[in-house]
Design an enzyme around this catalytic site. Structure first.
Site, mmCIF file in Angstrom:
data_model
loop_
_atom_site.group_PDB
_atom_site.id
_atom_site.type_symbol
_atom_site.label_atom_id
_atom_site.label_comp_id
_atom_site.label_asym_id
_atom_site.label_seq_id
_atom_site.Cartn_x
_atom_site.Cartn_y
_atom_site.Cartn_z
ATOM 1 N N ASP A 1 1.057 -0.919 -0.163
ATOM 2 C CA ASP A 1 0.185 0.032 -0.122
ATOM 3 C C ASP A 1 0.783 1.157 -0.145
ATOM 4 O O ASP A 1 1.850 0.845 0.133
ATOM 5 C CB ASP A 1 -1.061 -0.467 1.407
ATOM 6 C CG ASP A 1 -2.190 -1.273 1.458
ATOM 7 O OD1 ASP A 1 -2.587 -1.748 0.360
ATOM 8 O OD2 ASP A 1 -2.714 -0.853 2.552
ATOM 9 N N ASP B 1 -4.327 -2.840 5.277
ATOM 10 C CA ASP B 1 -4.419 -1.874 5.957
ATOM 11 C C ASP B 1 -5.929 -2.852 6.202
ATOM 12 O O ASP B 1 -7.021 -2.167 7.208
ATOM 13 C CB ASP B 1 -4.273 -1.401 6.805
ATOM 14 C CG ASP B 1 -5.376 0.259 5.525
ATOM 15 O OD1 ASP B 1 -5.293 -0.156 4.573
ATOM 16 O OD2 ASP B 1 -5.053 1.561 4.960
ATOM 17 N N ASP C 1 -9.219 -5.925 2.379
ATOM 18 C CA ASP C 1 -8.205 -6.959 1.784
ATOM 19 C C ASP C 1 -7.738 -7.757 2.462
ATOM 20 O O ASP C 1 -6.957 -8.917 1.840
ATOM 21 C CB ASP C 1 -7.346 -5.527 2.469
ATOM 22 C CG ASP C 1 -7.196 -4.426 1.735
ATOM 23 O OD1 ASP C 1 -6.900 -4.143 0.616
ATOM 24 O OD2 ASP C 1 -6.295 -3.071 2.348
#
Length: 1179
Positions: A465, A794, A798
């Protein structure tokens, strides 16, 4: 420590007396929480008079929460229980000792030692009969003969030591897992309102009556009833098995259950049941009772089963309360699973364990063969020597003496097996992993699944990310576009008209989650603290910079007065809040990704605060002139808009009709600086052969700018940056299905995936959830070897990608509970550089195991060859049983402790990943193993056959049965051990490095083990006496032994000087499992566990072999006894009906299937020939 059950089951009189203090009892609340949707709502309204009344009965305020008075909290714990589900009781030390005693080789050794012990006390009448052969060296050694029991006792004592050491290691391993579990439990906190303040409270401290603030991504810690909710959707699949998200509201279904996930929205609930009184707790309790009953049944019904595999470190899976109780459903679920056999790509686990188990099985087979050969040769040698060459008759009084000889030979054979079988391997793995996990905590990696640690060492790709991982997640608004003007700095509030300023302030204050706040700095002069969503904190910070007070707006319009909230999720990429206007009608504020919100705008505010038409051309101009320049500077752009509804109230459920025709208020550019350590960490990854890909929901220009700053993209390189839509267009066919060929053209060059959804991340990593035959990057055939992919995440969505990845990293700070539960490792600082440290530790684990293997296999080869050759030539092993056990202890327990705790160095990141198929033992390691084995064997054989001449001492060869220890064989034993000690130093390097002492002082454990072993060796030689078959040596003899040992270091330098490439004959060993074998063996498994599969394959072969032997014996018996053909057929069909059950545990049950004799006979007769399992047929 007190037993949590004492608190959780308030059956005592104190709890009952306190129950009167509250308006409802524990059992009433338990029954209430068992009701669902309308039934629950009905019970709340009819029996309790509404949620407010329940709060009154529980003496709590829906707004202020509990007071936090310790006496009140303790009373609630006594009455309603603690929020703890007691973990399964750990095995006691004695149970672990009993498990360690189940080792087959140890059992055989114990039996042999007991026989030896019994026979040593028996004095047969023919003991001094010369016809029985030599028994003692001379009549003077009568005392030594009396001490014949010592060897048997010493073997038993050594076995006890080995068992205690194994049990202690298992116990400490268990203790470490428990410590890890408690650490994870402490990490889990929840937002609770107490005394009007929102605080983060450890889950275990939550009590009935607490008011919990729930939001998107939370894992609910207790049962409760909804007090206030916004667009709340819950995933209750962990309890009900239903995958559809359940909408929760005060009007329809206010019941919230522990262990369920908040997938959307936010709200507040009053806690009504905790711990084992919650619905999840009740299921856990039932499961626990069921497990205990099963264990009792197993113990009663189990006969000679395969002993439990103590070496499966990974069965202890980290989290004590991993709330998936219905995963263990049997019965109907299992039947369904059997019906639906879908070839879904499976997640492979414990690659290293698989390679090790495979290697251990091969070594074990070789050891078994050598030990059997040793025993046969010794017995044949003895029989031929006594009864053929010397023509001695077999006298009855000599039988016990002969048996003593045979027992001695048997002990030597078993000792060879003990030394050959590398039972220290799993111990080394466990120590190395446990040590690494402990140290990784200091490097901000909280490892939840042990095998993730070693898998990370093989990682070839990291999908990361952007926000918070590569950037600091400290967001601030630095640019703004308001009223047709682009401000490159925060403008003064005076330049805006009051109406515009009001719209900006209200649009941000109301349309941000009320859990997001800006708090004063902890230290004077420090930065203000951002609590909650960091993007929202940046917007609130912008309000503060405009010298306005967002808290005053919120106080005027508290959360319960918000009319409707469309909370942010990854599909919407926006958030909208509806409020009532004072003069009637409604106003909706929206915020979100600028391109998405602008697409829904048909007006825009000008300088005077008037709404002007906003056409497609205007939008394109704004994107080109405002948004793209901001994004190219690495800024995240957020658009704020609003819409008024003045007529009749619309249907709020039709979101597409509501969130459209908006009026744009402002576009804000938010800066999130790159973490200063990230560019270096990414450079380290590149050097280590790891590709870093950035997967983000941001605008492609923002993503490209950040990727360039980080070093993921470098100018002049041919790499791809794609948006999610473009990525899907390129990899899917006309039907919308993903094609592997198309993806294989894209992913090797892909470095940035912008505006991506969690589904895109999942697709990229493993497979498309809709099309199960698509393998993704992980199983792609592009390149030499299979990719090992790590993923960071997070958000709640996900979860699937984190689960499917080889290693899933969840953010400890910004991560939701759902993401954390799906992950293998939690980054406690959300920092990318911590992932690089995890790679380093993973590679270190792999190298530590290889170092240990290099050392152990050298000892194995030498000890087995010495024992075997010695037995063949001198009719005795130069290394006695007890000595071999000491050597075994050195090379198993001590060496694993020394070599498995080597700290990592930066050099580990200066080579490419090993990959899944690389063998454990490289050609360089094989060169070291064979090279050192040659040196040691040469020295030992010179000492055995010419040592007495060199040192002018009595020969120890062909000594009679109870002869005293000789200096000759003591020197051989001492030299052998010292050579191993110095070779342990050589084994610290496995890639042909010259300096074997580099960094040795950094590893105190290694130094302590080597010195400690040397000191114990001195005591054994000097004071071991008869039990260790040793006699004391002179100083000159000691110096010679030491000199030969140090020779190992010099010999190591000679070996490292020989180029490995020139030794073409060297082979590698310890390969991974091939794809064909995986596919064949892994049917019906959710995960591929290489270690278990290897054991499973061995067990199947073993039972197949037994079956064949059984069938052949049946046939032979039939022909010998002339039994009826019909009887044979019956026995044969019954024999073939043996079902080899191989469950996922390591117990193997061989159970005959009940078939009626008639069917069996009929089935067999119907076939033209009756074949046994080896393919033979009976006419």
């Amino acid at each position: 420590m007190t037993n949590p059950l004492e608190h959780n089951l308030p059956s005592n009189s104190i709890a009952e007396s306190h129950e009167g203090d509250f308006g409802c009892t524990l059992m009433e609340l338990r029954k209430l929480m068992e009701l669902r949707s309308s039934d629950g709502l009905n019970e709340i309204n009819v029996h309790y008079g509404g949620v407010q009344n329940i709060c009154n009965r529980l003496k709590t305020s829906p707004v202020e929460g509990l007071s936090g008075n310790p006496a009140d909290l303790e009373k609630r714990r006594i009455v309603f229980g603690q929020n703890l589900i007691p973990p399964k009781k750990p095995k006691t030390f004695l149970e672990l000792v009993w498990e360690a005693l189940q080792d087959v080789t140890l059992i055989i050794l114990e039996i042999a030692a007991i026989i030896s012990l019994v026979l040593s006390f028996y004095r047969p009448p023919g003991e001094q009969n010369e016809l029985c052969g030599e028994s003692v060296s001379s009549p003077d050694d009568e005392g030594e003969a009396e001490a014949g029991w010592i060897e048997g006792a010493a073997i038993l004592f050594s076995v006890i030591i080995v068992v205690l050491v194994t049990a202690f290691n298992d116990w400490s391993k268990e203790k470490q897992f428990r410590g890890l579990q408690s650490r994870i439990e402490q990490e889990q906190k929840f937002s609770i309102i107490r005394n009007g303040q929102l605080i983060q409270l450890p889950v275990a401290e939550i009590v009935v009556g607490d008011i919990a603030q729930i939001k998107y991504g939370d894992l609910l810690p207790a049962d409760g009833i909804l007090i206030q909710g916004n667009d709340l959707k819950i995933d209750e699949s962990s309890l009900t098995g239903e995958s559809d998200h359940v909408r929760k509201s005060l009007e329809k279904d206010p019941m919230l259950l522990a262990g369920t996930h908040v997938m959307e929205g936010s709200g507040r609930m009053v806690v009504t049941a905790v711990g084992i009184n919650s619905q999840t707790g009740i299921i856990f309790t039932l499961l626990g009772v069921h497990e205990d009953e099963e264990e009792v049944k197993k113990k009663k019904g189990k006969k000679q089963g395969v002993p439990e595999n103590r070496n499966k470190a990974k069965t202890q899976d980290g989290v004590a309360l991993e709330i998936q109780p219905l995963n263990s459903q049997d019965g109907a679920d299992n039947e369904e699973k059997e019906k639906k056999v879908v070839k879904v790509p499976k997640k492979e686990k414990s690659v290293l364990q698989g390679k090790l188990t495979r290697l251990a099985v091969h070594i074990g087979k070789a050891g078994l063969f050598m030990s059997a050969l040793t025993v046969i040769i010794l017995i044949l040698y003895f029989v031929i020597d006594n009864f053929v060459i010397h023509r001695r008759p077999w006298l009855p009084e000599c039988t016990p003496i002969y048996i003593q000889y045979f027992v001695k030979f048997f002990i030597i054979g078993i000792t060879v097996l003990v030394v050959a079988v590398p039972e220290g391997l799993p111990l080394a793995v466990t120590i190395s992993l446990a040590y690494s996990v402990k140290k990784m905590m200091k490097d901000n990696n909280l490892v939840r699944h042990l095998d993730a640690c070693e898998t990370m060492g093989n990682a070839t790709a990291i999908c990361s990310d952007k926000t918070g991982t590569l950037t600091m997640n400290r967001m601030t608004v630095v640019q703004a576009y308001i009223g047709g003007t682009h401000y490159h700095q925060i403008p003064s509030p005076d330049i805006f008209l009051p109406r515009v300023l009001d719209l900006i302030v209200n649009g941000i204050s109301i349309n941000c989650a009320y859990t997001s706040k800006i708090l004063p700095p902890e230290k004077e002069g420090g930065l203000a603290r951002q609590v909650g969503n960091k993007t929202e904190c940046a917007l609130l910070g912008f309000v503060t910079d405009l010298k306005q007070d967002y808290q005053a707006v919120r106080s005027e319009l508290p959360e319960e007065k918000l009319y409707k909230v469309y909370t942010f999720n990854s599909v919407r990429k926006s958030m909208s809040t509806v409020i009532r206007k004072p003069g009637g009608g409604f106003r909706m504020f929206s915020k979100g990704a600028s391109e998405i919100i602008l697409r829904k705008c048909n007006r825009i505010l000008d300088k005077k605060g008037e709404a002007m038409p906003f056409k497609n051309k205007d939008r394109d101009d704004m994107i080109r002139n405002v948004i793209e320049p901001m994004a190219c500077g690495g800024l995240r752009t957020i658009c704020i808009a609003y819409r008024d509804f003045d007529g009749e109230e619309p249907s709020w459920d039709n979101e597409n009709e509501i969130v459209t025709e908006l009026t744009c208020i402002a576009v804000l550019g938010i800066e999130d600086p790159v973490r200063p350590e990230v560019p270096q960490a990414i450079a380290n990854c590149k050097r280590a052969g790891i590709t870093v890909r950035m997967v983000t929901g941001d605008n492609i220009n923002t993503a490209r700018a950040i990727a360039t700053k980080c070093g993921i993209l470098t100018p002049g390189e041919d790499f791809l940056c794609l948006e999610g839509k473009e990525f899907n267009r390129l990899i899917r066919n006309e039907k919308g299905e993903v094609e592997q060929e198309k993806l294989d053209k894209i992913w090797p060059k892909l470095r940035v995936l912008a505006r991506s959804s969690p589904t895109d991340k999942h697709t990229l990593v493993k497979d498309d959830p809709l099309y199960v035959f698509f393998p993704g990057i992980i199983d792609s055939t592009v390149g030499d070897q299979r990719q090992v992919v790590a993923v960071t995440g997070d958000g709640t969505n996900d979860g699937p990608a984190l689960k499917k990845a080889d290693v899933g990293f969840a953010m400890g700070i910004a991560g939701t509970d759902v993401a954390k539960e799906a992950s293998d490792i939690i980054l406690t600082d959300d920092n990318f550089s911590s992932i690089v440290k995890a790679v380093m530790w993973g590679r270190n684990v792999y190298d530590s195991i290889s170092k240990f293997l290099q050392f152990q296999l050298t000892v194995n080869v030498v000890a087995v060859i010495v024992a075997f050759t010695g037995a063949c030539i001198t009719q005795d092993s130069p290394l006695k049983a007890v000595q071999m056990l000491w050597v075994n202890l050195i090379m198993d327990t001590f060496a694993s402790l020394a070599l498995a705790t080597e700290p990592p160095t930066d050099a580990l990141l200066r080579r490419r990943p090993y990959g899944r198929n690389k063998p454990l033992i490289s050609r360089t390691m094989m060169k070291n193993i064979l090279g050192h084995a040659v040196y040691q064997l040469t020295v030992i054989f010179i000492l055995v056959f010419a040592g007495e001449k060199f040192f002018d001492i009595d020969s120890g060869r062909k000594a009679p049965l109870h002869s005293p220890p000789s200096q000759h064989y003591t020197m051989i034993f001492n030299t052998f051990v010292l050579m191993q000690l110095f070779n342990e130093i050589n084994s610290r390097k496995i890639h042909g490095e010259r300096n074997v002492f580099a960094g040795i002082y950094r590893n105190l454990i290694f130094c302590s083990v080597v010195l400690g072993t040397f000191v114990i060796q001195i005591f054994i030689v000097e004071f071991g006496g008869k039990p260790f078959s040793c006699t004391s040596l002179s100083l000159s003899q000691w110096l010679w032994c030491l000199f030969i040992g140090i020779g190992e270091l010099l010999w190591g330098q000679i070996i490292s000087a020989i180029p490995t490439k020139s030794l073409k004959f060297l082979k590698e060993a310890g390969h991974g499992t091939t794809k064909e074998e995986i596919t064949k063996d892994a049917e019906g498994l959710d995960e591929i566990d290489h270690a278990e599969m290897e054991l499973r394959r061995g067990q199947i072969l073993w039972f197949r072999g037994l079956n064949r032997i059984q069938t052949q014996i049946e046939v032979i018996n039939t022909f010998q006894t002339g039994a009826s053909f019909k009887g044979v057929l019956k026995r044969q069909s019954m024999g073939q009906a043996l079902d080899v059950k191989l469950p996922s545990s390591t117990y193997v049950a061989v159970a005959p299937i009940k078939t009626s004799p008639t069917t069996s006979v009929a089935a067999a007769v119907s076939s033209p020939t009756m074949g046994n399992q080896s393919g033979q047929s009976v006419p």
